[in-house]
Design a protein around this motif. Structure first.
Motif, PDB file in Angstrom:
ATOM      1  N   LEU A  20       0.870  -1.174   0.000  1.00 37.90           N
ATOM      2  CA  LEU A  20       0.000   0.000   0.000  1.00 37.90           C
ATOM      3  C   LEU A  20       0.909   1.227   0.000  1.00 37.90           C
ATOM      4  O   LEU A  20       1.719   1.404   0.908  1.00 37.90           O
ATOM      5  CB  LEU A  20      -0.880  -0.013   1.251  1.00 37.90           C
ATOM      6  N   ASP A 124       5.829   2.719  14.571  1.00 35.96           N
ATOM      7  CA  ASP A 124       6.245   2.543  13.166  1.00 35.96           C
ATOM      8  C   ASP A 124       5.086   2.877  12.239  1.00 35.96           C
ATOM      9  O   ASP A 124       3.933   2.949  12.679  1.00 35.96           O
ATOM     10  CB  ASP A 124       6.766   1.121  12.920  1.00 35.96           C
ATOM     11  N   ALA A 128       3.401  -5.370   8.833  1.00 32.47           N
ATOM     12  CA  ALA A 128       3.027  -6.356   7.812  1.00 32.47           C
ATOM     13  C   ALA A 128       3.338  -7.748   8.369  1.00 32.47           C
ATOM     14  O   ALA A 128       2.535  -8.333   9.087  1.00 32.47           O
ATOM     15  CB  ALA A 128       3.764  -6.053   6.519  1.00 32.47           C
ATOM     16  N   ASN A 129       4.527  -8.258   8.073  1.00 28.68           N
ATOM     17  CA  ASN A 129       4.888  -9.572   8.622  1.00 28.68           C
ATOM     18  C   ASN A 129       5.454  -9.486  10.037  1.00 28.68           C
ATOM     19  O   ASN A 129       5.676 -10.506  10.678  1.00 28.68           O
ATOM     20  CB  ASN A 129       5.891 -10.266   7.692  1.00 28.68           C
ATOM     21  N   GLY A 130       5.718  -8.289  10.488  1.00 26.23           N
ATOM     22  CA  GLY A 130       6.128  -8.105  11.881  1.00 26.23           C
ATOM     23  C   GLY A 130       7.626  -8.138  12.119  1.00 26.23           C
ATOM     24  O   GLY A 130       8.077  -8.056  13.266  1.00 26.23           O
ATOM     25  N   ALA A 132      10.051  -5.955  11.411  1.00 24.04           N
ATOM     26  CA  ALA A 132      10.616  -4.711  11.942  1.00 24.04           C
ATOM     27  C   ALA A 132      10.301  -4.589  13.439  1.00 24.04           C
ATOM     28  O   ALA A 132      11.188  -4.335  14.255  1.00 24.04           O
ATOM     29  CB  ALA A 132      10.069  -3.511  11.173  1.00 24.04           C
ATOM     30  N   LYS A 156      -1.414  -4.100   8.070  1.00 20.28           N
ATOM     31  CA  LYS A 156      -2.067  -4.922   7.054  1.00 20.28           C
ATOM     32  C   LYS A 156      -2.481  -6.217   7.757  1.00 20.28           C
ATOM     33  O   LYS A 156      -1.675  -7.108   7.980  1.00 20.28           O
ATOM     34  CB  LYS A 156      -1.126  -5.158   5.874  1.00 20.28           C
TER      35      LYS A 156
HETATM   36  P1  5GP Z   1       7.153  -5.909   8.478  1.00 20.49           P
HETATM   37  O1  5GP Z   1       8.523  -5.948   9.064  1.00 20.49           O
HETATM   38  O2  5GP Z   1       6.053  -5.836   9.501  1.00 20.49           O
HETATM   39  O3  5GP Z   1       6.920  -7.019   7.475  1.00 20.49           O
HETATM   40  O4  5GP Z   1       7.061  -4.594   7.616  1.00 20.49           O
HETATM   41  C1  5GP Z   1       7.119  -3.356   8.241  1.00 20.49           C
HETATM   42  C2  5GP Z   1       8.014  -2.410   7.511  1.00 20.49           C
HETATM   43  O5  5GP Z   1       7.959  -2.585   6.101  1.00 20.49           O
HETATM   44  C3  5GP Z   1       7.560  -1.002   7.790  1.00 20.49           C
HETATM   45  O6  5GP Z   1       8.571  -0.373   8.553  1.00 20.49           O
HETATM   46  C4  5GP Z   1       7.380  -0.351   6.442  1.00 20.49           C
HETATM   47  O7  5GP Z   1       8.402   0.573   6.227  1.00 20.49           O
HETATM   48  C5  5GP Z   1       7.480  -1.452   5.429  1.00 20.49           C
HETATM   49  N1  5GP Z   1       6.177  -1.838   4.825  1.00 20.49           N
HETATM   50  C6  5GP Z   1       5.538  -3.025   4.963  1.00 20.49           C
HETATM   51  N2  5GP Z   1       4.434  -3.076   4.210  1.00 20.49           N
HETATM   52  C7  5GP Z   1       4.342  -1.884   3.591  1.00 20.49           C
HETATM   53  C8  5GP Z   1       3.387  -1.329   2.669  1.00 20.49           C
HETATM   54  O8  5GP Z   1       2.395  -1.932   2.255  1.00 20.49           O
HETATM   55  N3  5GP Z   1       3.624  -0.054   2.253  1.00 20.49           N
HETATM   56  C9  5GP Z   1       4.710   0.668   2.679  1.00 20.49           C
HETATM   57  N4  5GP Z   1       4.816   1.907   2.215  1.00 20.49           N
HETATM   58  N5  5GP Z   1       5.625   0.165   3.531  1.00 20.49           N
HETATM   59  C10 5GP Z   1       5.457  -1.096   3.987  1.00 20.49           C
END
Ligand code: 5GP
Length: 194
Positions: A20, A124, A128-130, A132, A156
């Motif tokens: 997104l 943050d 998404a998948n967590g 970070a 998400k």
């Molecule tokens: P995770 O580690 O939870 O998979 O992803 C989180 C990190 O990925 C966030 O810090 C963000 O910067 C980036 N991210 C994940 N999904 C999206 C998305 O759909 N759009 C954007 N702009 N950044 C995302």
């Protein structure tokens, strides 16, 4: 948070790979009036919690965390992404796989800025998948500080990070949870809609 959901519907762009794009108001150009409302809402949701430090990760978490921090009246620490292996000195490190860049970073925080006795709120832009958030939580754990919770602007919900972290007992507060999004029609559904 209705204001945020309306803005995502108006200006968010759905890209392939379940991405997104909200860079017109959240993570490239930044709408500070919206950030102020985000800050107030996080303060409301964590009103019962003692927080003395906010931890985020570069780059897109920083701007949001800085505005949020004004409502908690605490400093912001941001975890740095390092592309090199030669991490020296007194730092906590962990590895984080980047959702959007498809690579793994070493992430580090100086031991000077987080330690036992601290009560840390993670902030943050996306969950998404967590990976970070889990990386940041690992740094908090290593430091001996207390993890108060995590404030996320956009989760998400169709990806597993948020539900997994909640199941692990982390207080995760997301201001908009996208339940589904359709690239073809441009439709976005939020958790709690209907
Ligand atoms: P995770 O580690 O939870 O998979 O992803 C989180 C990190 O990925 C966030 O810090 C963000 O910067 C980036 N991210 C994940 N999904 C999206 C998305 O759909 N759009 C954007 N702009 N950044 C995302």
């Amino acid at each position: 948070m209705q204001l945020l959901k309306d803005r995502i519907r108006k200006d968010g762009k759905i890209k392939s790979g379940d991405v997104l794009k909200v860079d017109s108001f959240l993570n490239h150009q930044m709408d500070i009036k919206l950030f102020v409302e985000v800050g107030k809402e996080f303060k409301r949701r964590f009103a019962d919690c003692e927080v003395n430090k906010i931890l985020t990760i570069e780059a897109s978490g920083i701007g949001i965390a800085c505005i949020v921090a004004q409502y908690f009246d605490v400093p912001v620490v941001f975890a740095k992404k390092s592309k090199t292996k030669n991490i020296a000195g007194d730092v906590y490190t962990t590895q984080v796989e980047s959702y959007t860049h498809g690579r793994t970073y070493d992430v580090l925080v100086s031991k000077e800025f987080i330690g036992s006795g601290d009560k840390v709120l993670l902030i943050d832009d996306f969950l998404a998948n967590g990976k970070a958030l889990e990386g940041l939580a690992a740094i908090v754990k290593d430091s001996g500080a207390e993890l108060v919770g995590a404030g996320i602007v956009i989760e998400k919900g169709f990806q597993p990070g948020g539900d997994r972290l909640r199941a692990e007992g982390v207080k995760v507060e997301s201001l908009a949870i996208v339940e589904s999004m359709d690239e073809t029609t441009g439709t976005i559904c939020f958790r709690g809609d209907r």
